[in-house]
Design a protein around this motif. Sequence first.
Motif, mmCIF file in Angstrom:
data_model
loop_
_atom_site.group_PDB
_atom_site.id
_atom_site.type_symbol
_atom_site.label_atom_id
_atom_site.label_comp_id
_atom_site.label_asym_id
_atom_site.label_seq_id
_atom_site.Cartn_x
_atom_site.Cartn_y
_atom_site.Cartn_z
ATOM 1 N N ARG A 26 3.031 10.216 -4.374
ATOM 2 C CA ARG A 26 2.353 9.361 -5.368
ATOM 3 C C ARG A 26 2.804 8.694 -5.975
ATOM 4 N NH1 ARG A 26 -2.721 9.830 -6.767
ATOM 5 N NH2 ARG A 26 -3.340 8.760 -8.940
ATOM 6 N N ALA A 27 4.416 8.861 -6.619
ATOM 7 C CA ALA A 27 4.874 7.737 -7.328
ATOM 8 C C ALA A 27 5.534 6.512 -6.807
ATOM 9 C CB ALA A 27 6.386 7.970 -8.521
ATOM 10 N N LYS A 28 5.975 6.362 -4.752
ATOM 11 C CA LYS A 28 6.488 5.484 -4.579
ATOM 12 C C LYS A 28 5.217 5.054 -4.415
ATOM 13 C CE LYS A 28 9.483 4.692 -0.726
ATOM 14 N NZ LYS A 28 10.487 5.483 -0.350
ATOM 15 N N LEU A 29 4.495 5.526 -3.747
ATOM 16 C CA LEU A 29 3.318 4.385 -3.023
ATOM 17 C C LEU A 29 2.916 3.715 -4.468
ATOM 18 C CD1 LEU A 29 0.718 7.576 -1.051
ATOM 19 C CD2 LEU A 29 1.933 5.003 -0.441
ATOM 20 N N MET A 30 2.873 4.530 -5.294
ATOM 21 C CA MET A 30 2.364 3.389 -6.671
ATOM 22 C C MET A 30 3.202 2.044 -7.233
ATOM 23 S SD MET A 30 -0.155 6.358 -9.004
ATOM 24 C CE MET A 30 -1.108 5.069 -10.398
ATOM 25 N N SER A 31 4.529 2.371 -7.221
ATOM 26 C CA SER A 31 5.488 1.761 -7.249
ATOM 27 C C SER A 31 5.373 0.307 -6.457
ATOM 28 C CB SER A 31 7.051 2.222 -7.520
ATOM 29 O OG SER A 31 7.174 2.559 -6.185
ATOM 30 N N LYS A 32 4.657 0.280 -5.400
ATOM 31 C CA LYS A 32 4.326 -0.671 -4.746
ATOM 32 C C LYS A 32 3.516 -1.329 -4.426
ATOM 33 C CE LYS A 32 7.301 0.917 -0.947
ATOM 34 N NZ LYS A 32 8.705 -0.934 -1.396
ATOM 35 N N GLY A 33 2.254 -0.962 -5.417
ATOM 36 C CA GLY A 33 1.731 -1.520 -6.090
ATOM 37 C C GLY A 33 -0.104 -0.549 -5.117
ATOM 38 N N PHE A 34 0.031 0.197 -4.795
ATOM 39 C CA PHE A 34 -0.710 1.102 -3.961
ATOM 40 C C PHE A 34 -2.168 1.188 -4.778
ATOM 41 C CE2 PHE A 34 -2.901 4.865 -1.623
ATOM 42 C CZ PHE A 34 -3.368 4.076 -0.498
ATOM 43 N N ASP A 35 -3.691 1.489 -4.079
ATOM 44 C CA ASP A 35 -4.840 1.330 -5.473
ATOM 45 C C ASP A 35 -5.250 2.458 -4.168
ATOM 46 O OD1 ASP A 35 -6.676 0.690 -7.077
ATOM 47 O OD2 ASP A 35 -7.240 -1.042 -7.083
ATOM 48 N N TYR A 57 -2.984 -1.037 3.141
ATOM 49 C CA TYR A 57 -2.966 -1.420 4.755
ATOM 50 C C TYR A 57 -1.220 -2.484 4.987
ATOM 51 C CZ TYR A 57 -2.881 -1.545 9.985
ATOM 52 O OH TYR A 57 -2.394 -1.445 10.796
ATOM 53 N N ARG A 58 -0.167 -2.671 3.869
ATOM 54 C CA ARG A 58 0.807 -3.117 4.128
ATOM 55 C C ARG A 58 1.767 -2.535 4.021
ATOM 56 N NH1 ARG A 58 -1.321 -8.247 2.747
ATOM 57 N NH2 ARG A 58 -0.890 -7.820 0.822
ATOM 58 N N ILE A 59 0.909 -1.757 2.468
ATOM 59 C CA ILE A 59 1.881 -0.397 1.945
ATOM 60 C C ILE A 59 2.068 0.409 2.786
ATOM 61 C CG2 ILE A 59 2.315 0.966 -0.031
ATOM 62 C CD1 ILE A 59 0.833 -1.238 -1.849
ATOM 63 N N LEU A 60 1.003 1.074 3.083
ATOM 64 C CA LEU A 60 0.745 2.482 4.388
ATOM 65 C C LEU A 60 1.783 1.793 5.655
ATOM 66 C CD1 LEU A 60 -2.430 3.670 3.835
ATOM 67 C CD2 LEU A 60 -0.628 4.369 2.664
ATOM 68 N N SER A 61 1.707 0.600 6.048
ATOM 69 C CA SER A 61 2.539 -0.139 7.569
ATOM 70 C C SER A 61 4.155 0.414 7.217
ATOM 71 C CB SER A 61 2.155 -0.924 8.086
ATOM 72 O OG SER A 61 0.299 -0.869 7.723
ATOM 73 N N GLU A 62 4.201 -0.620 6.373
ATOM 74 C CA GLU A 62 5.395 -0.528 5.723
ATOM 75 C C GLU A 62 6.322 1.100 5.592
ATOM 76 O OE1 GLU A 62 7.566 -1.064 0.678
ATOM 77 O OE2 GLU A 62 6.806 -3.386 2.553
ATOM 78 N N LEU A 63 5.573 1.760 4.962
ATOM 79 C CA LEU A 63 5.936 3.227 4.753
ATOM 80 C C LEU A 63 6.400 3.821 5.575
ATOM 81 C CD1 LEU A 63 4.537 3.968 0.899
ATOM 82 C CD2 LEU A 63 7.167 2.659 1.780
ATOM 83 N N ASN A 64 4.897 3.917 6.604
ATOM 84 C CA ASN A 64 4.926 4.668 8.051
ATOM 85 C C ASN A 64 6.357 3.974 8.711
ATOM 86 O OD1 ASN A 64 4.032 7.135 9.217
ATOM 87 N ND2 ASN A 64 1.809 6.918 9.467
#
Length: 115
Positions: free
Chosen positions: A67-76, A51-58
């Motif tokens: 996908r690479a950007k999400l994965m680099s931040k640790g998105f599962d 949730y934090r990753i999506l909120s930060e990017l959006n």
Amino acid sequence: MKTCLECGEKIVGREDKKFCSDSCRNAYNNKINKDSTNYMRNINNKLRKNYRILSELNVEGKTKTTRAKLMSKGFDFEFFTSILHTKTGNTYYFLYDQGYMILENDYYMLVKKDI
């Protein structure tokens, strides 16, 4: 005579009071709301992180990312709270009010639900 739900001490004050102090109230509520198992705690931590990753990017409420950007931040991608299938055949994966849709070429559309 009423006693504190946490420590058993005598309660002085309002008739509907349940705790003798703020620290007892906090300790009692922390105990009640604690995740009951490590398994639950680990899943909740992954959901919170996603949730934090999506909120930060959006920040704008709707954006594209890779996908690479999400994965680099640790998105599962295994952990989300709901799936929405639209009439047009699109599938959105949501973490509470933050969601994403898989696009072509490893791109993702990030969206935010109005609550």
